[in-house]
Design a protein around this motif. Structure first.
Motif, PDB file in Angstrom:
ATOM      1  N   LYS A 121     -11.109  10.159  -4.174  1.00 20.45           N
ATOM      2  CA  LYS A 121     -11.114   9.314  -5.373  1.00 20.45           C
ATOM      3  C   LYS A 121     -10.344  10.007  -6.509  1.00 20.45           C
ATOM      4  O   LYS A 121      -9.548   9.380  -7.206  1.00 20.45           O
TER       5      LYS A 121
ATOM      6  N   GLN B 214     -10.357  -1.068  -9.570  1.00 21.71           N
ATOM      7  CA  GLN B 214     -10.452  -1.557  -8.199  1.00 21.71           C
ATOM      8  C   GLN B 214      -9.388  -0.908  -7.323  1.00 21.71           C
ATOM      9  O   GLN B 214      -8.205  -0.931  -7.645  1.00 21.71           O
ATOM     10  N   THR B 215      -9.858  -0.314  -6.219  1.00 18.44           N
ATOM     11  CA  THR B 215      -8.970   0.378  -5.280  1.00 18.44           C
ATOM     12  C   THR B 215      -9.311  -0.058  -3.866  1.00 18.44           C
ATOM     13  O   THR B 215     -10.477  -0.117  -3.502  1.00 18.44           O
ATOM     14  N   SER B 216      -8.281  -0.347  -3.075  1.00 19.73           N
ATOM     15  CA  SER B 216      -8.459  -0.619  -1.649  1.00 19.73           C
ATOM     16  C   SER B 216      -7.881   0.563  -0.883  1.00 19.73           C
ATOM     17  O   SER B 216      -6.787   1.032  -1.190  1.00 19.73           O
ATOM     18  N   ILE B 217      -8.627   1.047   0.110  1.00 20.40           N
ATOM     19  CA  ILE B 217      -8.184   2.205   0.895  1.00 20.40           C
ATOM     20  C   ILE B 217      -8.227   1.848   2.369  1.00 20.40           C
ATOM     21  O   ILE B 217      -9.229   1.335   2.866  1.00 20.40           O
ATOM     22  N   GLN B 218      -7.104   2.118   3.047  1.00 26.47           N
ATOM     23  CA  GLN B 218      -7.016   1.943   4.489  1.00 26.47           C
ATOM     24  C   GLN B 218      -7.081   3.322   5.136  1.00 26.47           C
ATOM     25  O   GLN B 218      -6.196   4.152   4.914  1.00 26.47           O
ATOM     26  N   TRP B 219      -8.142   3.575   5.885  1.00 29.12           N
ATOM     27  CA  TRP B 219      -8.308   4.847   6.577  1.00 29.12           C
ATOM     28  C   TRP B 219      -7.667   4.750   7.954  1.00 29.12           C
ATOM     29  O   TRP B 219      -7.782   3.739   8.635  1.00 29.12           O
TER      30      TRP B 219
ATOM     31  N   VAL C  40      -3.224   3.311   0.067  1.00 31.77           N
ATOM     32  CA  VAL C  40      -3.971   2.893  -1.118  1.00 31.77           C
ATOM     33  C   VAL C  40      -3.264   1.751  -1.829  1.00 31.77           C
ATOM     34  O   VAL C  40      -2.042   1.738  -1.944  1.00 31.77           O
ATOM     35  N   ARG C  41      -4.063   0.814  -2.327  1.00 30.24           N
ATOM     36  CA  ARG C  41      -3.572  -0.242  -3.209  1.00 30.24           C
ATOM     37  C   ARG C  41      -4.495  -0.270  -4.413  1.00 30.24           C
ATOM     38  O   ARG C  41      -5.713  -0.372  -4.267  1.00 30.24           O
ATOM     39  N   LYS C  42      -3.916  -0.158  -5.600  1.00 29.68           N
ATOM     40  CA  LYS C  42      -4.683  -0.230  -6.843  1.00 29.68           C
ATOM     41  C   LYS C  42      -4.442  -1.597  -7.470  1.00 29.68           C
ATOM     42  O   LYS C  42      -3.367  -1.880  -7.973  1.00 29.68           O
ATOM     43  N   SER C  43      -5.447  -2.468  -7.427  1.00 32.80           N
ATOM     44  CA  SER C  43      -5.338  -3.768  -8.074  1.00 32.80           C
ATOM     45  C   SER C  43      -5.488  -3.623  -9.578  1.00 32.80           C
ATOM     46  O   SER C  43      -4.870  -4.352 -10.346  1.00 32.80           O
TER      47      SER C  43
ATOM     48  N   MET D   4       0.852  -1.178   0.000  1.00 34.36           N
ATOM     49  CA  MET D   4       0.000   0.000   0.000  1.00 34.36           C
ATOM     50  C   MET D   4       0.896   1.239   0.000  1.00 34.36           C
ATOM     51  O   MET D   4       1.999   1.229   0.545  1.00 34.36           O
TER      52      MET D   4
END
Length: 88
Positions: free
Chosen positions: A60, A22-27, A15-18, A1
């Motif tokens: 975003k 598709q995006t994964s976000i760690q808050w 953030v990780r962009k697969s 990330m």
């Protein structure tokens, strides 16, 4: 990330962009406290799932900008999809 900072409020998330879609976000707690859209969401009656936070539009945009500029890696090697009809 990888860290990405929101251009609107300065909230920093991981953030990780697969893929481009598709995006994964760690808050983190500090980002949750800073996010203007998260702290002032649409009224519950205007949200499809009244309890869900659908995401921050400004964040975003910041994530997409970071991906386009190569500041975060896209795991999928497919290129960015382009709309051939495009908006004018």
């Amino acid at each position: 990330m990888a860290p990405v900072e929101c251009s609107a409020c300065g909230a920093c998330v991981e953030v990780r962009k697969s893929s481009w879609d598709q995006t994964s976000i760690q808050w983190h707690a500090d980002a949750l406290a800073r996010c203007e859209e998260r702290n002032n969401p649409l009224p519950r009656t205007e949200r499809p799932n009244r309890n869900a936070f659908l995401g921050c539009g400004k964040l975003k945009e910041s994530v997409r900008e970071a991906a386009v500029r190569g500041r975060i890696e896209i795991q999928d090697e497919d290129p960015l999809k382009i709309n051939p009809e495009g908006h004018k």
